[in-house]
Design an enzyme around this catalytic site. Structure first.
Site, mmCIF file in Angstrom:
data_model
loop_
_atom_site.group_PDB
_atom_site.id
_atom_site.type_symbol
_atom_site.label_atom_id
_atom_site.label_comp_id
_atom_site.label_asym_id
_atom_site.label_seq_id
_atom_site.Cartn_x
_atom_site.Cartn_y
_atom_site.Cartn_z
ATOM 1 N N LEU A 22 0.863 -1.192 0.000
ATOM 2 C CA LEU A 22 0.000 0.000 0.000
ATOM 3 C C LEU A 22 0.893 1.234 0.000
ATOM 4 O O LEU A 22 1.818 1.321 0.802
ATOM 5 C CB LEU A 22 -0.904 0.030 1.237
ATOM 6 C CG LEU A 22 -1.960 -1.072 1.391
ATOM 7 C CD1 LEU A 22 -2.671 -0.942 2.725
ATOM 8 C CD2 LEU A 22 -2.975 -1.002 0.259
ATOM 9 N N HIS A 23 0.614 2.179 -0.910
ATOM 10 C CA HIS A 23 1.420 3.402 -0.895
ATOM 11 C C HIS A 23 0.626 4.649 -1.276
ATOM 12 O O HIS A 23 1.082 5.757 -1.051
ATOM 13 C CB HIS A 23 2.616 3.259 -1.850
ATOM 14 C CG HIS A 23 2.225 3.278 -3.302
ATOM 15 N ND1 HIS A 23 1.668 2.193 -3.916
ATOM 16 C CD2 HIS A 23 2.312 4.250 -4.244
ATOM 17 C CE1 HIS A 23 1.424 2.493 -5.180
ATOM 18 N NE2 HIS A 23 1.804 3.730 -5.411
ATOM 19 N N ARG A 24 -0.565 4.490 -1.850
ATOM 20 C CA ARG A 24 -1.291 5.673 -2.312
ATOM 21 C C ARG A 24 -1.800 6.490 -1.127
ATOM 22 O O ARG A 24 -2.340 5.942 -0.164
ATOM 23 C CB ARG A 24 -2.466 5.269 -3.209
ATOM 24 C CG ARG A 24 -1.981 4.648 -4.492
ATOM 25 C CD ARG A 24 -3.016 4.549 -5.584
ATOM 26 N NE ARG A 24 -2.388 3.940 -6.754
ATOM 27 C CZ ARG A 24 -1.686 4.611 -7.666
ATOM 28 N NH1 ARG A 24 -1.542 5.910 -7.565
ATOM 29 N NH2 ARG A 24 -1.123 3.975 -8.680
ATOM 30 N N PRO A 25 -1.639 7.829 -1.207
ATOM 31 C CA PRO A 25 -2.062 8.690 -0.093
ATOM 32 C C PRO A 25 -3.498 8.437 0.362
ATOM 33 O O PRO A 25 -3.779 8.455 1.557
ATOM 34 C CB PRO A 25 -1.900 10.106 -0.672
ATOM 35 C CG PRO A 25 -0.792 9.973 -1.670
ATOM 36 C CD PRO A 25 -0.964 8.594 -2.273
ATOM 37 N N ASP A 43 -2.329 -1.460 -4.034
ATOM 38 C CA ASP A 43 -2.935 -0.303 -4.701
ATOM 39 C C ASP A 43 -2.004 0.199 -5.813
ATOM 40 O O ASP A 43 -2.102 1.329 -6.266
ATOM 41 C CB ASP A 43 -3.288 0.822 -3.714
ATOM 42 C CG ASP A 43 -2.104 1.316 -2.906
ATOM 43 O OD1 ASP A 43 -0.951 0.923 -3.207
ATOM 44 O OD2 ASP A 43 -2.308 2.107 -1.959
#
Length: 363
Positions: free
Chosen positions: A209-212, A283
Site C-alpha cells: 500500500l502506498h497511495r495517499p 494499490d
C-alpha cells in the site's frame, strides 16, 4: 549515429527501460548506428537502488543522476526541468524516450519539446479518468506533446485516437515491464524472510500500500488493515512497507501475530514472493500487470485503474477503497472461485524488440 536519451525517474521506470537498453545494445552490435544515454532524474531517492540493483537488471548505471528528489510536486517538476535542460543542451539527442507516468516523464517531455527534440512515450495512452491522481495529469500532459506513442493495449490506442492522435504515430507494441519479468523470472531470489518466517508456497498473502488515499487517511488505513486481518484466515500477511507507512502503522497500533511488516525488497526478491503467494493485495498499477502474467490473484484497493486489461484478461479485481468491500473478495479467494486469467495480447517478452525496430524505421 542515432542518439536516444532514455529517462527514468523512479524504481519501476528502470524495469521498463532495462529491456529497451538490452535491445539497443543488441542491434548496435549487429551494426546499426544507434546509441543511448541513460538519465536518472533522481526523482525518488531509493537506498535499494545501489549497484546491485543495476546488476540484477543487467543494465549499466545511469550516465548521470540529476538528483532532483524531494519537495512539492511543483518544486520537483521545476528542479527536473532546470537540470534536464542543461543535460540535453550538453548532450543533444535525436529522440528523448520517456516511460510511464511519473513527474520525470512529464517534465522531461516538456523540456525536450522546447529544445525541438522529438519525444517518444512508452506506455502512452493509458487512462484512469481520475484527475486526483498526479500520474493521470502526467499522462495527459505528456501525451499532449508526444511525437511517437508506444502502447500496451488497444484501449490505449483508442484513447489516443479519441484525443486526436493520428494512426501513423501510434505503435501498439505491448508491455516492456513484462519483458523484464519474463527475462528475470528464472533469476528470482528467495528473500531471507522466506526461511525466517517459515513461508510455504500459496500459504501467505503479500500486501503493498502506498497511495495517499489509503495510507495518509489514518482512519481508512486502520479499517482497511483490520478488514484484511479479520478475513485472511490463518494466512501470514507479508507487508514490505515504506518507512513512512511503517511509522503510521506503528502510531495507530496496527499489529497482529500474522502481520509481518518487512523492509522494502529488491525486484527479484519481491517477485519471488509474489509468484508463490496465495494472493496479492495492493494499490499499485504495475503489480497488477505482473500478477496477471504470473496468474496470481490480485485484489486492488482502488476505485479505478488505468490497466483495465488486468481486469478483463488478467487475475486482477478492483475491490475499491471501501474497507467493507474486502471480505467478499477474500471469501471468493478462499472458496477457490478466483478467475485464472488469460494471455494478454503482445505481453510476450518481445515488446522492446518492436519498440527499437520502430525507432530505427522512424529515423
Amino acid at each position: 549515429m542515432l542518439k536516444v536519451t532514455i529517462i527514468a525517474g523512479a524504481r519501476p521506470n528502470f524495469m521498463k527501460i532495462a529491456p529497451i537498453i538490452h535491445e539497443i545494445n543488441r542491434v548496435k552490435s549487429l551494426g546499426n548506428d544507434i546509441d543511448f544515454r541513460l538519465v536518472h532524474t533522481g526523482q525518488h531517492y531509493d537506498k535499494n537502488m545501489s549497484g546491485s540493483f543495476f546488476e540484477q537488471l543487467e543494465i549499466p548505471e545511469p550516465h548521470v543522476n540529476l538528483e532532483s528528489s524531494g519537495g512539492t510536486q511543483a518544486e520537483q517538476t521545476a528542479s527536473i526541468m532546470v537540470s534536464f535542460e542543461k543535460e540535453l543542451q550538453n548532450f543533444p539527442a535525436d529522440l528523448v524516450l520517456v516511460v510511464g507516468d511519473v513527474t520525470s516523464t512529464m517534465a522531461c517531455a516538456i523540456v525536450a519539446q522546447k529544445l525541438h527534440t522529438k519525444v517518444a512515450h512508452v506506455e502512452a495512452g493509458i487512462r484512469s479518468g481520475d484527475w486526483t491522481m498526479p500520474e493521470e495529469i502526467n499522462r495527459l500532459v505528456t501525451d499532449s506533446i508526444t511525437n511517437y506513442f508506444f502502447t500496451t493495449s488497444k484501449l490505449a490506442n483508442d484513447n489516443l485516437k479519441n484525443s486526436g492522435v493520428s494512426d501513423d504515430k501510434i505503435f501498439y507494441v505491448g508491455n516492456t515491464m513484462i519483458d523484464t519479468l519474463l527475462k528475470q523470472r528464472s533469476n528470482f531470489i528467495k528473500p531471507q524472510i522466506w526461511d525466517e518466517l517459515g513461508l510455504e508456497n500459496k500459504k501467505y498473502i503479500v500486501m503493498t500500500l502506498h497511495r495517499p488515499a489509503n495510507v495518509d487517511e489514518e482512519f481508512v488505513l486502520k479499517e482497511l488493515m483490520q478488514e484484511i486481518i479479520d478475513n485472511s484466515k490463518d494466512y501470514p500477511l507479508i507487508f514490505p512497507v515504506h518507512p513512512r507507512t511503517a511509522k503510521i502503522l506503528d502510531r495507530l497500533g496496527i499489529n497482529h501475530s500474522r502481520l509481518y511488516n518487512v523492509p522494502p525488497l529488491s525486484y527479484l526478491e519481491f517477485n519471488y514472493l509474489v509468484e508463490r503467494a496465495k494472493a496479492v493485495i495492493t494499490d499499485s498499477g504495475g503489480i497488477t500487470e505482473e500478477t496477471s502474467i504470473m496468474r496470481v490473484p490480485c485484489l486492488t484497493l482502488r476505485d479505478n485503474t488505468e490497466r483495465p486489461e488486468t481486469l478483463t484478461l488478467g487475475t486482477n479485481e478492483l475491490v475499491g477503497t471501501n474497507p467493507k468491500n474486502i471480505k467478499p473478495y477474500l471469501d471468493k479467494l478462499f472458496n477457490n472461485e478466483w478467475k485464472t486469467g488469460n494471455d494478454i495480447p503482445l505481453w510476450d517478452g518481445d515488446t522492446s524488440k518492436r519498440i527499437v525496430k520502430s525507432i530505427l524505421n522512424l529515423f
